[in-house]
Design a protein around this motif. Structure first.
Motif, PDB file in Angstrom:
ATOM      1  N   ASN A  31       0.861  -1.173   0.000  1.00  0.00           N
ATOM      2  CA  ASN A  31       0.000   0.000   0.000  1.00  0.00           C
ATOM      3  C   ASN A  31       0.900   1.226   0.000  1.00  0.00           C
ATOM      4  O   ASN A  31       1.730   1.388   0.901  1.00  0.00           O
ATOM      5  N   GLN A  33       0.583   5.515  -0.960  1.00  0.00           N
ATOM      6  CA  GLN A  33      -0.283   6.599  -1.404  1.00  0.00           C
ATOM      7  C   GLN A  33       0.470   7.926  -1.338  1.00  0.00           C
ATOM      8  O   GLN A  33       1.319   8.117  -0.457  1.00  0.00           O
ATOM      9  N   VAL A  92      -1.365  -3.939   3.783  1.00  0.00           N
ATOM     10  CA  VAL A  92      -2.792  -4.142   3.962  1.00  0.00           C
ATOM     11  C   VAL A  92      -3.031  -5.534   4.515  1.00  0.00           C
ATOM     12  O   VAL A  92      -2.607  -6.515   3.933  1.00  0.00           O
ATOM     13  N   TYR A  94      -5.745  -8.412   5.593  1.00  0.00           N
ATOM     14  CA  TYR A  94      -7.093  -8.807   5.203  1.00  0.00           C
ATOM     15  C   TYR A  94      -8.129  -8.351   6.221  1.00  0.00           C
ATOM     16  O   TYR A  94      -8.018  -8.623   7.401  1.00  0.00           O
ATOM     17  N   ASN A  95      -9.137  -7.630   5.731  1.00  0.00           N
ATOM     18  CA  ASN A  95     -10.246  -7.155   6.545  1.00  0.00           C
ATOM     19  C   ASN A  95      -9.854  -6.127   7.609  1.00  0.00           C
ATOM     20  O   ASN A  95     -10.665  -5.802   8.467  1.00  0.00           O
ATOM     21  N   GLN A  96      -8.658  -5.634   7.565  1.00  0.00           N
ATOM     22  CA  GLN A  96      -8.278  -4.640   8.567  1.00  0.00           C
ATOM     23  C   GLN A  96      -7.713  -3.373   7.939  1.00  0.00           C
ATOM     24  O   GLN A  96      -7.157  -2.552   8.636  1.00  0.00           O
ATOM     25  N   GLY A  97      -7.854  -3.254   6.627  1.00  0.00           N
ATOM     26  CA  GLY A  97      -7.490  -1.999   5.963  1.00  0.00           C
ATOM     27  C   GLY A  97      -6.021  -1.709   5.984  1.00  0.00           C
ATOM     28  O   GLY A  97      -5.421  -1.428   4.971  1.00  0.00           O
ATOM     29  N   GLY A  98      -5.437  -1.784   7.143  1.00  0.00           N
ATOM     30  CA  GLY A  98      -4.004  -1.545   7.234  1.00  0.00           C
ATOM     31  C   GLY A  98      -3.688  -0.111   7.531  1.00  0.00           C
ATOM     32  O   GLY A  98      -4.240   0.801   6.954  1.00  0.00           O
ATOM     33  N   LYS A  99      -2.804   0.110   8.457  1.00  0.00           N
ATOM     34  CA  LYS A  99      -2.440   1.489   8.793  1.00  0.00           C
ATOM     35  C   LYS A  99      -1.296   1.934   7.905  1.00  0.00           C
ATOM     36  O   LYS A  99      -0.501   1.142   7.417  1.00  0.00           O
ATOM     37  N   LEU A 100      -1.211   3.234   7.699  1.00  0.00           N
ATOM     38  CA  LEU A 100      -0.177   3.826   6.860  1.00  0.00           C
ATOM     39  C   LEU A 100       0.842   4.570   7.712  1.00  0.00           C
ATOM     40  O   LEU A 100       0.480   5.217   8.690  1.00  0.00           O
TER      41      LEU A 100
END
Lengths: 112, 117
Positions: A31, A33, A92, A94-100
């Motif tokens: 991930n 951005q 990322v 699974y199912n936890q979006g993942g912190k940046l």
């Protein structure tokens, strides 16, 4: 944790000039951005680009995940491009979006 | 258009007062985040939530708590403010598409600037 380093920390451009901003990261990510924070503090998502190249008008971004860096290109800069550009990376889950994790940013000032 | 709304743009509080910052998103996103932004330190994650009633500590959770009773709303609570909590607080949300791809594209609110005297 993952380290994110952005360069340069500051950049002053004349309107119409091109620039390249760099983001290096210390671990593999899925991930990545790029954001622009305008002078009023609003953060706008520019690109979601964990790998490959994307273009949006005068802006484009390339991420080479295997070499752990990403580049943001700004062409024909305008005064409205001024602000701080942040790179953020993460994994990322699974199912936890993942912190940046955010870099320190590149502060861009475009002069008329 | 994506919309993340934070309840207060500017607040001034005295040390020891309670502060409640609310964030609402209208995109049906599973994930919501609270960051604080300070000069020289960038954005740091306080807490995040990937589902209703679920919460996970970020990198700097001390002195903060959160609440997520409904999917669209994520609240940050400062029970007893201190001067070192003077900062810009940013809420964000993202969507995760299970089984297709994991997106996590982050959308931010306008921020809440808190000053603690």
């Amino acid at each position: 944790g993952i380290q994110v380093e952005q360069s340069p920390p500051d950049l002053i451009l004349q309107e119409g000039a091109n620039s390249t901003l760099r983001c290096n990261f210390s671990d593999s990510v899925n991930n990545l951005q790029w954001f622009h924070q305008n002078p009023w503090g609003q953060l706008i998502n520019l690109f979601y680009i964990p790998s490959g190249t994307k273009q949006n008008g005068r802006l484009s971004a390339t991420t080479v995940a295997t070499e752990r860096y990403s580049l943001l290109y700004i062409s024909s800069s305008q005064t409205t491009d001024s602000g701080v550009y942040f790179c953020a990376v993460g994994k990322v889950v699974y199912n936890q979006g993942g912190k940046l994790i955010f870099g320190q940013g590149t502060e861009l000032s475009v002069k008329p | 258009d994506v919309k993340v709304t934070q309840s207060s743009r500017y607040l001034v509080k005295r040390t020891g007062e309670k502060v409640f910052l609310e964030c609402v998103q209208d995109m049906d996103h599973e994930n919501m985040f609270w960051y604080r932004q300070d000069p020289g330190l960038g954005l740091r994650l306080i807490y995040f939530s990937y589902d209703v009633k679920m919460k996970e500590k970020g990198d700097i959770p001390e002195g903060y708590s959160v609440s997520r009773e409904k999917k669209e709303r994520f609240s940050l609570i400062l029970e007893s403010t201190s001067t070192n909590q003077t900062s810009m607080y940013l809420c964000a949300s993202s969507l995760t598409l299970a089984g297709v791809q994991y997106t996590g594209e982050l959308f931010f609110g306008e921020g809440s600037r808190l000053t603690v005297l």
